[in-house]
Design a protein around this motif. Structure first.
Motif, PDB file in Angstrom:
ATOM      1  N   PRO A  63       0.812  -1.229   0.000  1.00 60.96           N
ATOM      2  CA  PRO A  63       0.000   0.000   0.000  1.00 60.96           C
ATOM      3  C   PRO A  63       0.842   1.275   0.000  1.00 60.96           C
ATOM      4  CG  PRO A  63      -0.789  -1.523   1.667  1.00 60.96           C
ATOM      5  CD  PRO A  63       0.477  -2.081   1.129  1.00 60.96           C
ATOM      6  N   VAL A  64       1.960   1.253   0.699  1.00 59.23           N
ATOM      7  CA  VAL A  64       2.834   2.430   0.711  1.00 59.23           C
ATOM      8  C   VAL A  64       3.391   2.675  -0.684  1.00 59.23           C
ATOM      9  CG1 VAL A  64       4.967   3.380   1.624  1.00 59.23           C
ATOM     10  CG2 VAL A  64       3.389   2.182   3.154  1.00 59.23           C
ATOM     11  N   ALA A  65       3.858   1.630  -1.348  1.00 57.29           N
ATOM     12  CA  ALA A  65       4.398   1.783  -2.698  1.00 57.29           C
ATOM     13  C   ALA A  65       3.310   2.205  -3.684  1.00 57.29           C
ATOM     14  CB  ALA A  65       5.036   0.469  -3.147  1.00 57.29           C
ATOM     15  N   PHE A  66       2.095   1.703  -3.485  1.00 58.61           N
ATOM     16  CA  PHE A  66       0.998   2.069  -4.368  1.00 58.61           C
ATOM     17  C   PHE A  66       0.656   3.548  -4.233  1.00 58.61           C
ATOM     18  CE2 PHE A  66      -3.511   2.391  -5.473  1.00 58.61           C
ATOM     19  CZ  PHE A  66      -3.478   1.851  -6.742  1.00 58.61           C
ATOM     20  N   VAL A  67       0.622   4.063  -3.021  1.00 58.98           N
ATOM     21  CA  VAL A  67       0.307   5.472  -2.797  1.00 58.98           C
ATOM     22  C   VAL A  67       1.421   6.359  -3.338  1.00 58.98           C
ATOM     23  CG1 VAL A  67       0.010   7.232  -1.013  1.00 58.98           C
ATOM     24  CG2 VAL A  67      -1.199   5.052  -0.832  1.00 58.98           C
ATOM     25  N   VAL A  68       2.655   5.971  -3.129  1.00 53.46           N
ATOM     26  CA  VAL A  68       3.775   6.763  -3.632  1.00 53.46           C
ATOM     27  C   VAL A  68       3.819   6.723  -5.150  1.00 53.46           C
ATOM     28  CG1 VAL A  68       6.294   6.901  -3.706  1.00 53.46           C
ATOM     29  CG2 VAL A  68       5.132   6.514  -1.535  1.00 53.46           C
ATOM     30  N   GLY A  69       3.545   5.572  -5.742  1.00 56.49           N
ATOM     31  CA  GLY A  69       3.605   5.433  -7.194  1.00 56.49           C
ATOM     32  C   GLY A  69       2.445   6.064  -7.915  1.00 56.49           C
ATOM     33  N   ALA A  70       1.305   6.252  -7.249  1.00 54.17           N
ATOM     34  CA  ALA A  70       0.118   6.825  -7.876  1.00 54.17           C
ATOM     35  C   ALA A  70       0.115   8.333  -7.676  1.00 54.17           C
ATOM     36  CB  ALA A  70      -1.134   6.188  -7.292  1.00 54.17           C
ATOM     37  N   ASP A  71       1.052   9.006  -8.283  1.00 54.26           N
ATOM     38  CA  ASP A  71       1.162  10.452  -8.167  1.00 54.26           C
ATOM     39  C   ASP A  71       0.101  11.094  -9.063  1.00 54.26           C
ATOM     40  OD1 ASP A  71       2.029  12.950  -7.555  1.00 54.26           O
ATOM     41  OD2 ASP A  71       3.855  12.866  -8.741  1.00 54.26           O
ATOM     42  N   PRO A  72      -0.820  11.887  -8.529  1.00 53.71           N
ATOM     43  CA  PRO A  72      -1.897  12.440  -9.357  1.00 53.71           C
ATOM     44  C   PRO A  72      -1.441  13.528 -10.313  1.00 53.71           C
ATOM     45  CG  PRO A  72      -2.041  13.324  -7.139  1.00 53.71           C
ATOM     46  CD  PRO A  72      -0.946  12.284  -7.139  1.00 53.71           C
ATOM     47  N   GLN A  73      -0.301  14.161 -10.062  1.00 57.56           N
ATOM     48  CA  GLN A  73       0.170  15.226 -10.934  1.00 57.56           C
ATOM     49  C   GLN A  73       0.935  14.621 -12.108  1.00 57.56           C
ATOM     50  OE1 GLN A  73       2.630  17.572  -8.439  1.00 57.56           O
ATOM     51  NE2 GLN A  73       0.945  18.347  -7.194  1.00 57.56           N
ATOM     52  N   PRO A  74       0.524  14.930 -13.330  1.00 51.73           N
ATOM     53  CA  PRO A  74       1.264  14.401 -14.482  1.00 51.73           C
ATOM     54  C   PRO A  74       2.645  15.042 -14.568  1.00 51.73           C
ATOM     55  CG  PRO A  74      -0.404  15.926 -15.223  1.00 51.73           C
ATOM     56  CD  PRO A  74      -0.604  15.762 -13.742  1.00 51.73           C
ATOM     57  N   VAL A  75       3.624  14.206 -14.716  1.00 52.18           N
ATOM     58  CA  VAL A  75       4.993  14.689 -14.800  1.00 52.18           C
ATOM     59  C   VAL A  75       5.300  14.996 -16.259  1.00 52.18           C
ATOM     60  CG1 VAL A  75       7.403  14.104 -14.394  1.00 52.18           C
ATOM     61  CG2 VAL A  75       5.641  13.312 -12.815  1.00 52.18           C
ATOM     62  N   GLU A  76       5.795  16.204 -16.518  1.00 48.85           N
ATOM     63  CA  GLU A  76       6.138  16.581 -17.886  1.00 48.85           C
ATOM     64  C   GLU A  76       7.403  15.841 -18.295  1.00 48.85           C
ATOM     65  OE1 GLU A  76       7.535  20.523 -20.291  1.00 48.85           O
ATOM     66  OE2 GLU A  76       6.086  20.760 -18.666  1.00 48.85           O
ATOM     67  N   GLU A  77       7.305  15.148 -19.417  1.00 44.08           N
ATOM     68  CA  GLU A  77       8.447  14.373 -19.882  1.00 44.08           C
ATOM     69  C   GLU A  77       9.507  15.305 -20.464  1.00 44.08           C
ATOM     70  OE1 GLU A  77       7.302  11.293 -22.533  1.00 44.08           O
ATOM     71  OE2 GLU A  77       5.785  10.514 -21.181  1.00 44.08           O
ATOM     72  N   GLU A  78      10.723  15.012 -20.129  1.00 46.57           N
ATOM     73  CA  GLU A  78      11.828  15.805 -20.648  1.00 46.57           C
ATOM     74  C   GLU A  78      12.142  15.330 -22.065  1.00 46.57           C
ATOM     75  OE1 GLU A  78      16.510  16.461 -19.664  1.00 46.57           O
ATOM     76  OE2 GLU A  78      15.143  16.050 -18.014  1.00 46.57           O
ATOM     77  N   LYS A  79      12.454  16.275 -22.933  1.00 46.62           N
ATOM     78  CA  LYS A  79      12.780  15.908 -24.307  1.00 46.62           C
ATOM     79  C   LYS A  79      14.111  15.172 -24.341  1.00 46.62           C
ATOM     80  CE  LYS A  79      10.444  19.606 -26.748  1.00 46.62           C
ATOM     81  NZ  LYS A  79      10.603  20.700 -27.706  1.00 46.62           N
ATOM     82  N   SER A  80      14.192  14.231 -25.263  1.00 48.39           N
ATOM     83  CA  SER A  80      15.439  13.498 -25.398  1.00 48.39           C
ATOM     84  C   SER A  80      16.487  14.381 -26.062  1.00 48.39           C
ATOM     85  CB  SER A  80      15.219  12.229 -26.227  1.00 48.39           C
ATOM     86  OG  SER A  80      14.909  12.579 -27.560  1.00 48.39           O
ATOM     87  N   ILE A  81      17.706  13.932 -26.035  1.00 45.88           N
ATOM     88  CA  ILE A  81      18.811  14.703 -26.612  1.00 45.88           C
ATOM     89  C   ILE A  81      18.608  14.869 -28.109  1.00 45.88           C
ATOM     90  CG2 ILE A  81      21.290  14.673 -27.060  1.00 45.88           C
ATOM     91  CD1 ILE A  81      21.616  13.316 -24.347  1.00 45.88           C
ATOM     92  N   SER A  82      18.156  13.810 -28.783  1.00 49.30           N
ATOM     93  CA  SER A  82      17.971  13.912 -30.229  1.00 49.30           C
ATOM     94  C   SER A  82      16.833  14.879 -30.571  1.00 49.30           C
ATOM     95  CB  SER A  82      17.690  12.534 -30.824  1.00 49.30           C
ATOM     96  OG  SER A  82      16.521  11.975 -30.263  1.00 49.30           O
ATOM     97  N   GLU A  83      15.768  14.913 -29.759  1.00 49.83           N
ATOM     98  CA  GLU A  83      14.691  15.859 -30.019  1.00 49.83           C
ATOM     99  C   GLU A  83      15.156  17.297 -29.803  1.00 49.83           C
ATOM    100  OE1 GLU A  83      11.733  14.477 -27.321  1.00 49.83           O
ATOM    101  OE2 GLU A  83      10.788  13.188 -28.829  1.00 49.83           O
ATOM    102  N   ARG A  84      15.937  17.522 -28.750  1.00 48.81           N
ATOM    103  CA  ARG A  84      16.457  18.873 -28.514  1.00 48.81           C
ATOM    104  C   ARG A  84      17.395  19.293 -29.638  1.00 48.81           C
ATOM    105  NH1 ARG A  84      18.759  18.886 -22.619  1.00 48.81           N
ATOM    106  NH2 ARG A  84      19.049  16.701 -23.091  1.00 48.81           N
ATOM    107  N   ARG A  85      18.189  18.354 -30.156  1.00 49.51           N
ATOM    108  CA  ARG A  85      19.104  18.660 -31.262  1.00 49.51           C
ATOM    109  C   ARG A  85      18.313  19.021 -32.515  1.00 49.51           C
ATOM    110  NH1 ARG A  85      21.929  15.406 -35.315  1.00 49.51           N
ATOM    111  NH2 ARG A  85      23.882  16.433 -35.826  1.00 49.51           N
TER     112      ARG A  85
END
Length: 80
Positions: A19-41
């Motif tokens: 249950p602790v891992a489930f609560v920690v893993g179920a983060d309600p805020q969507p995390v913005e994905e960082e662009k990869s190096i090739s996309e930034r290039r």
């Protein structure tokens, strides 16, 4: 007393940690994905291309003046 405590903790660990891992893993805020190096290039190269004037190019005649000597002629002595 400590051996009994550690036996109980070891026995019921999955019931406590899941249950602790489930609560920690179920983060309600969507995390913005960082662009990869090739996309930034690619983005950087597109920005550079947008700033250039593609009608102004170097002519082939100008490029030929700076061409190096042929590879086969490099080791031959120059004739005076």
């Amino acid at each position: 007393m400590w051996p009994v405590f550690w036996t109980v903790v070891r026995t019921y660990a999955p019931y406590v940690t899941f249950p602790v891992a489930f609560v920690v893993g179920a983060d309600p805020q969507p995390v913005e994905e960082e662009k990869s190096i090739s996309e930034r290039r690619e983005d950087r190269k597109l920005d550079e291309l947008l700033g250039k004037d593609h009608t102004q190019v170097v002519s082939l005649k100008d490029k030929l003046e700076f061409a190096p000597k042929a590879v086969l002629n490099r080791n031959r002595p120059e004739k005076n």
